[in-house]
Design a protein around this motif. Structure first.
Motif, short mmCIF file in Angstrom:
data_model
loop_
_atom_site.label_atom_id
_atom_site.label_comp_id
_atom_site.label_asym_id
_atom_site.label_seq_id
_atom_site.Cartn_x
_atom_site.Cartn_y
_atom_site.Cartn_z
N LEU A 39 0.72 -1.17 -0.16
CA LEU A 39 -0.06 0.04 0.07
C LEU A 39 0.87 1.12 -0.14
CD1 LEU A 39 -3.01 1.01 0.50
CD2 LEU A 39 -2.43 1.40 2.96
N TYR A 40 2.01 1.10 0.72
CA TYR A 40 2.86 2.21 0.79
C TYR A 40 3.69 2.80 -0.56
CZ TYR A 40 2.30 0.71 5.58
OH TYR A 40 1.77 0.48 6.70
N PHE A 41 3.54 1.67 -1.36
CA PHE A 41 4.42 1.90 -2.70
C PHE A 41 3.43 1.82 -3.93
CE2 PHE A 41 7.04 -0.30 0.60
CZ PHE A 41 7.94 0.59 0.66
N HIS A 42 2.44 0.97 -3.98
CA HIS A 42 1.67 0.86 -5.24
C HIS A 42 0.59 1.97 -5.24
CE1 HIS A 42 -1.20 -0.46 -8.02
NE2 HIS A 42 -2.30 -0.58 -7.04
N VAL A 43 -0.05 2.35 -4.04
CA VAL A 43 -1.03 3.30 -4.06
C VAL A 43 -0.36 4.82 -4.30
CG1 VAL A 43 -2.91 4.34 -2.95
CG2 VAL A 43 -2.65 2.14 -2.92
N THR A 44 0.69 4.78 -3.65
CA THR A 44 1.21 6.17 -3.53
C THR A 44 2.04 6.47 -4.85
OG1 THR A 44 3.16 5.07 -2.65
CG2 THR A 44 1.74 6.27 -1.04
N MET A 45 2.30 5.64 -5.69
CA MET A 45 2.80 5.85 -7.03
C MET A 45 1.78 6.42 -7.73
SD MET A 45 5.97 4.92 -7.06
CE MET A 45 7.27 4.14 -6.16
N TRP A 46 0.44 5.96 -7.75
CA TRP A 46 -0.67 6.37 -8.40
C TRP A 46 -0.91 7.75 -8.05
CZ3 TRP A 46 -1.38 4.30 -13.14
CH2 TRP A 46 -1.34 3.01 -13.19
N PHE A 47 -0.81 7.99 -6.80
CA PHE A 47 -1.18 9.53 -6.14
C PHE A 47 -0.08 10.40 -6.75
CE2 PHE A 47 -3.58 7.84 -2.60
CZ PHE A 47 -4.61 8.59 -2.69
N SER A 48 0.97 9.93 -6.89
CA SER A 48 2.31 10.78 -7.68
C SER A 48 1.82 11.08 -8.84
CB SER A 48 3.58 10.24 -7.22
OG SER A 48 3.70 10.02 -6.01
N MET A 49 1.53 9.80 -9.71
CA MET A 49 1.32 10.27 -11.06
C MET A 49 0.03 11.01 -11.51
SD MET A 49 -0.19 7.18 -13.98
CE MET A 49 -1.86 7.68 -13.39
N ILE A 50 -1.00 10.88 -10.85
CA ILE A 50 -2.08 11.78 -10.91
C ILE A 50 -1.68 13.24 -10.79
CG2 ILE A 50 -4.42 12.23 -10.25
CD1 ILE A 50 -4.71 9.23 -9.70
N GLY A 51 -1.06 13.45 -9.60
CA GLY A 51 -0.87 14.73 -9.17
C GLY A 51 0.36 15.37 -10.21
N ILE A 52 1.13 14.81 -10.88
CA ILE A 52 2.04 15.10 -11.54
C ILE A 52 1.62 15.54 -13.08
CG2 ILE A 52 4.23 14.55 -12.90
CD1 ILE A 52 5.26 13.08 -10.53
N LEU A 53 0.68 14.61 -13.35
CA LEU A 53 -0.13 14.68 -15.04
C LEU A 53 -0.98 15.74 -14.59
CD1 LEU A 53 -0.60 11.02 -15.76
CD2 LEU A 53 1.10 12.67 -16.71
N LEU A 54 -1.49 15.88 -13.32
CA LEU A 54 -2.45 17.22 -13.24
C LEU A 54 -1.53 18.42 -13.53
CD1 LEU A 54 -4.87 18.81 -12.21
CD2 LEU A 54 -4.16 18.47 -10.05
N PHE A 191 1.36 5.46 5.52
CA PHE A 191 1.00 5.62 4.49
C PHE A 191 0.84 7.04 3.98
CE2 PHE A 191 -3.15 6.28 2.03
CZ PHE A 191 -2.70 5.76 0.74
N TYR A 192 0.52 8.12 5.12
CA TYR A 192 0.37 9.17 4.47
C TYR A 192 1.71 10.30 4.35
CZ TYR A 192 -4.72 8.97 5.80
OH TYR A 192 -5.74 8.78 6.06
N PRO A 193 2.80 9.96 5.26
CA PRO A 193 4.22 10.14 4.86
C PRO A 193 4.58 9.62 3.61
CG PRO A 193 4.08 9.69 7.31
CD PRO A 193 2.62 9.30 6.53
N ALA A 194 4.17 8.42 3.08
CA ALA A 194 4.68 7.97 1.98
C ALA A 194 3.93 8.93 0.62
CB ALA A 194 4.37 6.69 1.90
N ILE A 195 2.97 9.03 0.95
CA ILE A 195 2.37 10.02 -0.19
C ILE A 195 2.92 11.34 -0.33
CG2 ILE A 195 0.25 11.40 -0.93
CD1 ILE A 195 -1.32 9.25 0.59
N ILE A 196 3.36 11.87 0.57
CA ILE A 196 4.16 13.33 0.59
C ILE A 196 5.59 12.98 0.10
CG2 ILE A 196 4.85 15.10 1.91
CD1 ILE A 196 2.73 14.51 3.69
N GLY A 197 6.26 12.02 0.47
CA GLY A 197 7.52 11.64 0.23
C GLY A 197 7.60 11.45 -1.18
N TRP A 198 6.84 10.69 -1.94
CA TRP A 198 6.71 10.17 -3.29
C TRP A 198 6.33 11.35 -4.23
CZ3 TRP A 198 9.75 6.39 -4.49
CH2 TRP A 198 9.57 5.25 -3.78
#
Length: 224
Positions: A39-54, A191-198
């Motif tokens: 969860l700390y890697f898979h889901v956060t990768m998608w969060f990062s992708m969506i944010g960067i593509l935004l 999970f939440y720190p991982a989102i910010i970190g990625w």
């Protein structure tokens, strides 16, 4: 040093994510078991992708209103960076599927939607490579990029969440997501720190890519 604080924060958060993600306790869930740590890697990768593509979408819109090549560079490099995170998200998701569903890939609406999304953005790269004239390339790419993000929203956020869609993915097709019933305090702690970190790492990578492209463009025009 003052300008680099967020880079240092990114490194610290990702070190914490890796160490805490592997060592801190997680809920004992059926089927998922220890793979919940993904969860700390898979889901956060998608969060990062969506944010960067935004970011890419925003700068494509800015380019159409300003015709600034700097905006085009940011938009295109954001796509390149976002695709990397998308590939990592798809890879970690495939490994998770193998552990929990018994196969690296299934005819699942979420997986197929993710694949279509990546193919859409890979087509963006092909499109840019097929047009030589700078302003024309930037304009057509910007227009395409807007439609690509709309498709991203449809394939990743809308279609898989329909109750009549066949999907095993948590939070999609009527299935409850982790945050609904078992995203406990232990998971949130990482999970939440991982989102910010990625996301910070993605931003860091994006700034480097933008700087490189600006240098290449300046060298090209200086030589000509």
């Amino acid at each position: 040093m003052k300008k680099s604080w967020w880079k240092i924060l990114s490194i610290l958060l990702l070190l914490y994510t890796i160490i805490g993600g592997l060592l801190l306790p997680v809920p004992a869930l059926p089927i998922v078991n220890e793979t919940i740590r993904n969860l700390y890697f898979h889901v956060t990768m998608w969060f990062s992708m969506i944010g960067i593509l935004l970011v890419s979408l925003i700068y494509s819109i800015k380019y159409l209103s300003s015709s600034s090549m700097e905006h085009d560079i940011i938009a295109s490099e954001a796509v390149n960076t976002g695709i990397l995170f998308g590939i990592l998200g798809l890879t970690t998701g495939s490994l998770w599927a193998r552990a929990t569903w018994g196969a690296f890939w299934t005819a699942d609406a979420t997986l197929n939607g993710a694949a279509i999304t990546l193919l859409t953005y890979l087509a963006y790269i092909v499109l840019r490579g097929s047009i030589n004239e700078e302003q024309k390339r930037a304009k057509i790419s910007a227009i395409y990029n807007i439609f690509a993000y709309i498709l991203l929203i449809v394939f990743l956020m809308i279609y898989p969440r329909l109750h009549n869609v066949d999907t095993l993915h948590p939070g999609k097709g009527g299935n409850p997501g982790f945050n609904t019933y078992d995203l406990d305090s232990h998971l949130r702690l990482v999970f939440y720190p991982a989102i910010i970190g990625w996301i910070l790492l993605g931003t860091w990578m994006l700034t480097i890519r933008i700087r490189i492209q600006k240098l290449k463009r300046n060298l090209f025009y200086n030589e000509n």
